[in-house]
Design a protein around this motif. Structure first.
Motif, PDB file in Angstrom:
ATOM      1  N   VAL A 133      -0.148  -5.276  -1.007  1.00  0.00           N
ATOM      2  CA  VAL A 133       0.823  -5.823  -0.063  1.00  0.00           C
ATOM      3  C   VAL A 133       1.021  -4.848   1.089  1.00  0.00           C
ATOM      4  O   VAL A 133       0.781  -3.642   0.973  1.00  0.00           O
ATOM      5  CB  VAL A 133       2.178  -6.100  -0.749  1.00  0.00           C
ATOM      6  N   ASP A 134       1.467  -5.368   2.214  1.00  0.00           N
ATOM      7  CA  ASP A 134       1.826  -4.530   3.351  1.00  0.00           C
ATOM      8  C   ASP A 134       3.239  -3.980   3.150  1.00  0.00           C
ATOM      9  O   ASP A 134       4.048  -4.568   2.421  1.00  0.00           O
ATOM     10  CB  ASP A 134       1.761  -5.338   4.651  1.00  0.00           C
ATOM     11  N   GLY A 135       3.510  -2.869   3.796  1.00  0.00           N
ATOM     12  CA  GLY A 135       4.851  -2.296   3.720  1.00  0.00           C
ATOM     13  C   GLY A 135       4.904  -1.061   2.853  1.00  0.00           C
ATOM     14  O   GLY A 135       3.941  -0.695   2.176  1.00  0.00           O
ATOM     15  N   GLU A 136       6.076  -0.421   2.873  1.00  0.00           N
ATOM     16  CA  GLU A 136       6.275   0.829   2.144  1.00  0.00           C
ATOM     17  C   GLU A 136       6.885   0.618   0.763  1.00  0.00           C
ATOM     18  O   GLU A 136       6.780   1.479  -0.102  1.00  0.00           O
ATOM     19  CB  GLU A 136       7.204   1.751   2.954  1.00  0.00           C
ATOM     20  N   GLY A 153       0.956   2.758  -5.908  1.00  0.00           N
ATOM     21  CA  GLY A 153       0.547   3.733  -4.914  1.00  0.00           C
ATOM     22  C   GLY A 153      -0.219   3.041  -3.803  1.00  0.00           C
ATOM     23  O   GLY A 153      -0.431   1.816  -3.824  1.00  0.00           O
ATOM     24  N   PHE A 154      -0.636   3.823  -2.823  1.00  0.00           N
ATOM     25  CA  PHE A 154      -1.353   3.263  -1.684  1.00  0.00           C
ATOM     26  C   PHE A 154      -2.855   3.326  -1.920  1.00  0.00           C
ATOM     27  O   PHE A 154      -3.373   4.260  -2.531  1.00  0.00           O
ATOM     28  CB  PHE A 154      -0.973   4.003  -0.403  1.00  0.00           C
ATOM     29  N   ALA A 155      -3.538   2.306  -1.420  1.00  0.00           N
ATOM     30  CA  ALA A 155      -4.982   2.197  -1.617  1.00  0.00           C
ATOM     31  C   ALA A 155      -5.665   1.910  -0.285  1.00  0.00           C
ATOM     32  O   ALA A 155      -5.104   1.216   0.575  1.00  0.00           O
ATOM     33  CB  ALA A 155      -5.301   1.078  -2.611  1.00  0.00           C
ATOM     34  N   GLU A 156      -6.870   2.458  -0.115  1.00  0.00           N
ATOM     35  CA  GLU A 156      -7.680   2.169   1.068  1.00  0.00           C
ATOM     36  C   GLU A 156      -8.192   0.733   0.990  1.00  0.00           C
ATOM     37  O   GLU A 156      -8.722   0.300  -0.030  1.00  0.00           O
ATOM     38  CB  GLU A 156      -8.867   3.133   1.120  1.00  0.00           C
ATOM     39  N   VAL A 157      -8.037  -0.005   2.090  1.00  0.00           N
ATOM     40  CA  VAL A 157      -8.501  -1.392   2.118  1.00  0.00           C
ATOM     41  C   VAL A 157      -9.539  -1.628   3.215  1.00  0.00           C
ATOM     42  O   VAL A 157      -9.904  -2.768   3.491  1.00  0.00           O
ATOM     43  CB  VAL A 157      -7.310  -2.368   2.292  1.00  0.00           C
ATOM     44  N   GLY A 158     -10.036  -0.550   3.824  1.00  0.00           N
ATOM     45  CA  GLY A 158     -11.084  -0.670   4.833  1.00  0.00           C
ATOM     46  C   GLY A 158     -10.567  -0.513   6.242  1.00  0.00           C
ATOM     47  O   GLY A 158      -9.386  -0.762   6.527  1.00  0.00           O
ATOM     48  N   GLU A 159     -11.469  -0.065   7.135  1.00  0.00           N
ATOM     49  CA  GLU A 159     -11.163   0.107   8.555  1.00  0.00           C
ATOM     50  C   GLU A 159      -9.963   1.021   8.777  1.00  0.00           C
ATOM     51  O   GLU A 159      -9.137   0.802   9.684  1.00  0.00           O
ATOM     52  CB  GLU A 159     -10.920  -1.253   9.227  1.00  0.00           C
TER      53      GLU A 159
END
Length: 272
Positions: free
Chosen positions: A119-122, A132-138
């Motif tokens: 999802v987007d957001g903090e 946690g945060f994950a790389e989704v490209g670009e």
């Protein structure tokens, strides 16, 4: 692959059928890192689908003794049964076409269950817990979340007890009847802290009351001479049983879900 009909209610349990029925290999699950065979097992007019993981097909690991993954799978099932939560499908050790191995009831997962999301957001929305945060490209990142679901929370407690080093999203199987199962517990019960999981959303939170009651029951069952300790004795080493007992004691002493230790990657890769 479609599974045969589930066992109709009668005296023979799923575990008995898995242990005593005629095991027939129907195919192989090629995406698995070890040999995983899709099978059926039949006896007295009953037939169910199952997974057969022969010990001979286990890939050696640097941090686990060779030829022990099947026993660890059964040990995880034994602990799950002792909790009363029945989070692991019926599992047995038995001989098969390729030698001794783990045989586990096949669970046909529900495809539309929402347990994980990016999802987007903090911060996660209500009903979700942040992982946690994950790389989704670009160069973009997204927040990886899991559902704030009692079934997942119970799995998180089980994983903490068995020291599961590989709780991925693909190892979560929501069944059509509403139950949630966890599978693939071959890399569990190490004496060192190796907990790797996607279910960190409750890290540091107080354990719910039902989990405390279950852990108290495990503490008794895993004590020397206890029923669960006896069942585990032929599956994992005494040191591994002692370590599992110590983890139960630590969970009860803290009263909280564990947090990442920092000395081992906290999330398995790939996560799904």
């Amino acid at each position: 692959m479609s599974a045969p009909e589930r066992i109709p209610p009668r005296s023979m349990t799923a575990a008995e059928l898995l242990a005593e029925g005629e095991l027939t290999v129907r195919g192989r699950l090629r995406e698995a890192s070890n040999a995983v065979l899709y099978c059926t097992v039949a006896r007295e007019g009953q037939e169910v689908a199952c997974v057969y993981k022969p010990v001979a097909g286990e890939r050696p690991l640097w941090d686990f003794p060779d030829g022990t993954l099947a026993q660890r799978e059964l040990a995880a099932y034994e602990v799950s049964e002792a909790t009363g939560w029945q989070l692991v499908p019926p599992t047995v050790l038995r001989d098969g076409p390729y030698g001794e191995g783990m045989v586990q009831l096949w669970i046909e997962a529900t495809a539309d269950a929402e347990l994980l999301a990016l999802v987007d957001g903090e911060e996660p929305e209500p009903g979700w817990k942040a992982i946690g945060f994950a790389e989704v490209g670009e160069g973009r990142t997204a927040l990886l979340v899991h559902a704030d679901d009692e079934r997942l929370r119970r799995l998180a407690v089980l994983d903490a007890v068995i020291n599961n080093a590989d709780r991925k999203g693909g190892h979560l199987l929501p069944a059509p009847d509403g139950r949630l199962y966890g599978i693939d517990h071959g890399v569990s019960f190490h004496v060192e802290d190796k907990l790797r999981t996607l279910l960190w959303g409750w890290a540091g939170d107080p354990l719910p009351g039902d989990a405390v009651e279950v852990l108290e029951g495990l503490q008794k069952a895993m004590a020397p001479g206890g029923a669960l300790a006896a069942r585990l004795s032929g599956l994992i080493t005494p040191a591994e049983t002692d370590a599992a007992r110590a983890r139960v004691d630590a969970l009860l002493a803290s009263g909280r879900h564990p947090e990442p230790g920092g000395e081992w990657p906290a999330i398995p890769w790939p996560p799904v």
